[in-house]
Write a protein that holds these residues in place. Structure first.
Motif, PDB file in Angstrom:
ATOM      1  N   LYS A 225       0.831  -1.202  -0.068  1.00  0.00           N
ATOM      2  CA  LYS A 225       0.051  -0.019  -0.044  1.00  0.00           C
ATOM      3  C   LYS A 225       0.751   1.158  -0.225  1.00  0.00           C
ATOM      4  N   ASN A 226       1.776   1.169   0.566  1.00  0.00           N
ATOM      5  CA  ASN A 226       2.696   2.261   0.911  1.00  0.00           C
ATOM      6  C   ASN A 226       3.536   2.609  -0.734  1.00  0.00           C
ATOM      7  N   GLN A 227       3.845   1.451  -1.384  1.00  0.00           N
ATOM      8  CA  GLN A 227       4.402   1.871  -2.590  1.00  0.00           C
ATOM      9  C   GLN A 227       3.362   2.452  -3.471  1.00  0.00           C
ATOM     10  N   ARG A 228       2.145   2.273  -3.352  1.00  0.00           N
ATOM     11  CA  ARG A 228       1.250   2.440  -4.176  1.00  0.00           C
ATOM     12  C   ARG A 228       0.560   4.096  -4.063  1.00  0.00           C
ATOM     13  N   VAL A 229       0.730   4.593  -2.810  1.00  0.00           N
ATOM     14  CA  VAL A 229       0.316   5.928  -2.364  1.00  0.00           C
ATOM     15  C   VAL A 229       1.379   6.716  -2.882  1.00  0.00           C
TER      16      VAL A 229
ATOM     17  N   TYR B 174       1.241   9.610  -5.686  1.00  0.00           N
ATOM     18  CA  TYR B 174       1.722  11.073  -5.076  1.00  0.00           C
ATOM     19  C   TYR B 174       2.808  11.590  -6.434  1.00  0.00           C
ATOM     20  N   ARG B 175       3.621  10.813  -6.593  1.00  0.00           N
ATOM     21  CA  ARG B 175       4.697  10.934  -7.520  1.00  0.00           C
ATOM     22  C   ARG B 175       4.078  11.489  -8.818  1.00  0.00           C
ATOM     23  N   LYS B 176       3.074  10.509  -9.430  1.00  0.00           N
ATOM     24  CA  LYS B 176       2.693  10.689 -10.577  1.00  0.00           C
ATOM     25  C   LYS B 176       1.912  11.819 -10.872  1.00  0.00           C
ATOM     26  N   GLU B 177       1.262  12.399  -9.866  1.00  0.00           N
ATOM     27  CA  GLU B 177       0.452  13.656  -9.682  1.00  0.00           C
ATOM     28  C   GLU B 177       1.549  14.595  -9.902  1.00  0.00           C
ATOM     29  N   LEU B 178       2.596  14.831  -9.310  1.00  0.00           N
ATOM     30  CA  LEU B 178       3.504  15.795  -9.197  1.00  0.00           C
ATOM     31  C   LEU B 178       4.108  15.687 -10.612  1.00  0.00           C
ATOM     32  N   VAL B 179       4.487  14.756 -11.346  1.00  0.00           N
ATOM     33  CA  VAL B 179       4.952  14.521 -12.625  1.00  0.00           C
ATOM     34  C   VAL B 179       3.997  15.149 -13.784  1.00  0.00           C
TER      35      VAL B 179
ATOM     36  N   PRO C  23      -3.145  22.467  -5.150  1.00  0.00           N
ATOM     37  CA  PRO C  23      -3.063  21.992  -3.415  1.00  0.00           C
ATOM     38  C   PRO C  23      -3.823  21.065  -3.018  1.00  0.00           C
ATOM     39  N   MET C  24      -5.093  21.259  -3.484  1.00  0.00           N
ATOM     40  CA  MET C  24      -6.192  20.185  -2.868  1.00  0.00           C
ATOM     41  C   MET C  24      -5.805  18.769  -3.255  1.00  0.00           C
ATOM     42  N   THR C  25      -5.676  18.368  -4.399  1.00  0.00           N
ATOM     43  CA  THR C  25      -5.278  17.210  -5.005  1.00  0.00           C
ATOM     44  C   THR C  25      -3.785  16.674  -4.159  1.00  0.00           C
ATOM     45  N   VAL C  26      -2.808  17.339  -4.258  1.00  0.00           N
ATOM     46  CA  VAL C  26      -1.561  17.068  -3.695  1.00  0.00           C
ATOM     47  C   VAL C  26      -1.747  16.882  -2.289  1.00  0.00           C
ATOM     48  N   GLY C  27      -2.576  17.740  -1.577  1.00  0.00           N
ATOM     49  CA  GLY C  27      -2.566  17.683  -0.299  1.00  0.00           C
ATOM     50  C   GLY C  27      -3.484  16.322   0.128  1.00  0.00           C
ATOM     51  N   GLU C  28      -4.246  15.921  -0.575  1.00  0.00           N
ATOM     52  CA  GLU C  28      -5.053  14.678  -0.038  1.00  0.00           C
ATOM     53  C   GLU C  28      -4.283  13.521  -0.639  1.00  0.00           C
TER      54      GLU C  28
ATOM     55  N   ARG D  78       1.099   9.933   4.197  1.00  0.00           N
ATOM     56  CA  ARG D  78       1.239  10.258   5.808  1.00  0.00           C
ATOM     57  C   ARG D  78       0.773   9.051   6.659  1.00  0.00           C
ATOM     58  N   HIS D  79      -0.581   8.717   6.184  1.00  0.00           N
ATOM     59  CA  HIS D  79      -1.551   8.017   6.791  1.00  0.00           C
ATOM     60  C   HIS D  79      -0.803   6.445   6.808  1.00  0.00           C
ATOM     61  N   ASN D  80      -0.627   5.999   5.750  1.00  0.00           N
ATOM     62  CA  ASN D  80       0.186   4.819   5.591  1.00  0.00           C
ATOM     63  C   ASN D  80       1.394   4.697   6.283  1.00  0.00           C
ATOM     64  N   TYR D  81       2.275   5.774   6.257  1.00  0.00           N
ATOM     65  CA  TYR D  81       3.539   5.579   6.899  1.00  0.00           C
ATOM     66  C   TYR D  81       3.445   5.457   8.440  1.00  0.00           C
TER      67      TYR D  81
END
Length: 431
Positions: free
Chosen positions: A275-279, A283-288, A299-304, A310-313
């Protein structure tokens, strides 16, 4: 992952296990008689072990070399004819060479353990009031150790060099296979990462983890008989008293206890790592995407997305906390367990210092081999998470349902079809 490097993987590994079971049975049941018939006399029963390089060139060892390479050649020849494969020399013959070199490395450890008794008995004698040990005798034993150590160093370096090439060939095979069918898997979330990073991590983990598991199995084959033989010097164990082969049984019990304990307390970790690898990938894909499209990575999308990270970590940190508590307690207890079970024998003065060193080394080798899961659990968790990610590729190529965690990605995009239709629909979304 396996089809790209091995011929017909399911049948190949099933036949390999069957062939190993048969050949090991033949070796232990008929090997000595077969060797004697061919002129390789077995070691005399109850004979003292040979100390030094002569350990590797006894008739029984030479017969084993011939037997191993013969059965390996038969197995390889069958698969070369039955199912030719581009990577067969590396995957079949290379695997056999790794098995042999690992076994030989373990035998070097056995040779060093044989050396411990005369050396430490000589040290004990030298420290006594009626010493008969001379300095030249100790220097001679140190020289023998140096000879064995140089053999170990040579085998270790050559083996690791070969394994590095072997694993990179495996990665090359996976990379070539996935890229040849890129159109069928590029719709999978994080496809580029899975081809580049996951295959690289899979290869690097297999280089260490795969070698360690082979080494553990070979160590058991080599040291279990040694530990069984050394059990003659130990008559009883604390609490349980006298039992057959006390050292042998104590090592198995303690190792299995640790393996089961860590497997139970760490059962949630593989899924959380996946699950950690997926989240992280989401996140990385949206930044790319945000690098080229100003409408993305808001900001809303990246924040979510980062909130999911954070939750998974935090969940991982919590589960690793109690896992490390149990793992640390077991490892610390393991440091003194061998001494604990030897207290009655040591207090009665029934063994010499040399025999004590042999017992401690053999016990440690056997228990560490059985404790493979304990010592490698975090790495195994990482490998399982990578395996799950690459399994999505296998599902796409075979037209099967994607793993549940990847289906979440499809459902987010309104794709709810099953089986091959689900995969085909996903392709359309990717296009």
């Amino acid at each position: 992952m396996f089809h790209s490097f091995f011929p017909k993987p399911k049948l190949f590994f099933a036949s390999l296990l069957a062939w190993m079971a048969v050949t090991v049975f033949v070796w232990y049941e008929f090997g000595a008689a077969m060797g004697a018939a061919l002129g390789f006399a077995p070691d005399a029963e109850g004979a003292e072990p040979i100390v030094g390089l002569g350990h590797f060139i006894t008739p029984s060892f030479i017969w084993f070399y011939i037997y191993f390479f013969s059965i390996s050649a038969i197995f390889a020849a069958f698969w070369f004819v039955y199912s030719p494969h581009r990577w067969q020399w590396w995957s079949i013959v290379g695997s056999a060479l790794i098995l042999f070199s690992t076994y030989f490395s373990v035998q070097v450890s056995v040779a060093i353990n044989n050396w411990r008794r005369p050396f430490f008995d000589a040290v004990q004698n030298a420290l006594s009031d009626n010493s008969t040990t001379t300095a030249p005798q100790l220097y001679s034993l140190i020289l023998i150790f140096a000879q064995i150590a140089f053999v170990w160093l040579f085998v270790f370096v050559i083996t690791r060099f070969f394994i590095s090439h072997y694993i990179f060939r495996w990665r090359t095979a996976m990379n070539d296979y996935y890229m040849s069918r890129w159109g069928e898997v590029r719709h999978i979330e994080g496809a580029s990462q899975r081809v580049q990073e996951d295959t690289m991590r899979f290869a690097s983990i297999m280089e260490g983890l795969g070698v360690n598991i082979v080494d553990s199995v070979m160590t058991l084959f080599a040291f279990l008989p040694v530990l069984f033989s050394l059990s003659q010097y130990v008559t009883e164990l604390p609490i349980v008293g006298e039992i057959p082969a006390p050292l042998f049984n104590a090592a198995i019990f303690w190792s299995l206890f640790g393996t089961v304990l860590l497997a139970v307390v760490g059962i949630k970790l593989p899924g959380l790592e996946f699950k950690n690898q997926r989240v992280e990938a989401a996140y990385r894909k949206e930044l790319v995407y945000g690098e080229d499209d100003p409408a993305r990575a808001g900001p809303m999308t990246v924040g979510e997305l980062f909130s999911n990270v954070r939750h998974n970590y935090f969940r991982l940190y919590f589960h690793y906390m109690y896992f490390n508590v149990f793992r640390g307690m077991y490892i610390q207890a393991d440091n003194i367990f061998a001494y604990l079970i030897l207290i009655p024998t040591i207090a009665a003065g029934k063994i010499t210092f040399g025999i004590l060193q042999q017992i401690l080394t053999a016990f440690g080798q056997v228990s560490n081999s059985f404790q493979y899961l304990v010592n490698s659990w975090t790495t195994i968790v990482e490998l399982l998470s990578i395996y799950k990610r690459l399994a999505a590729f296998e599902a796409a190529l075979e037209g099967l349902d994607l793993p549940s965690i990847d289906q979440e990605y499809l459902e987010i995009h309104g794709i709810v079809k099953a089986g091959g239709d689900q995969v085909n629909e996903a392709k359309e979304v990717g296009e």
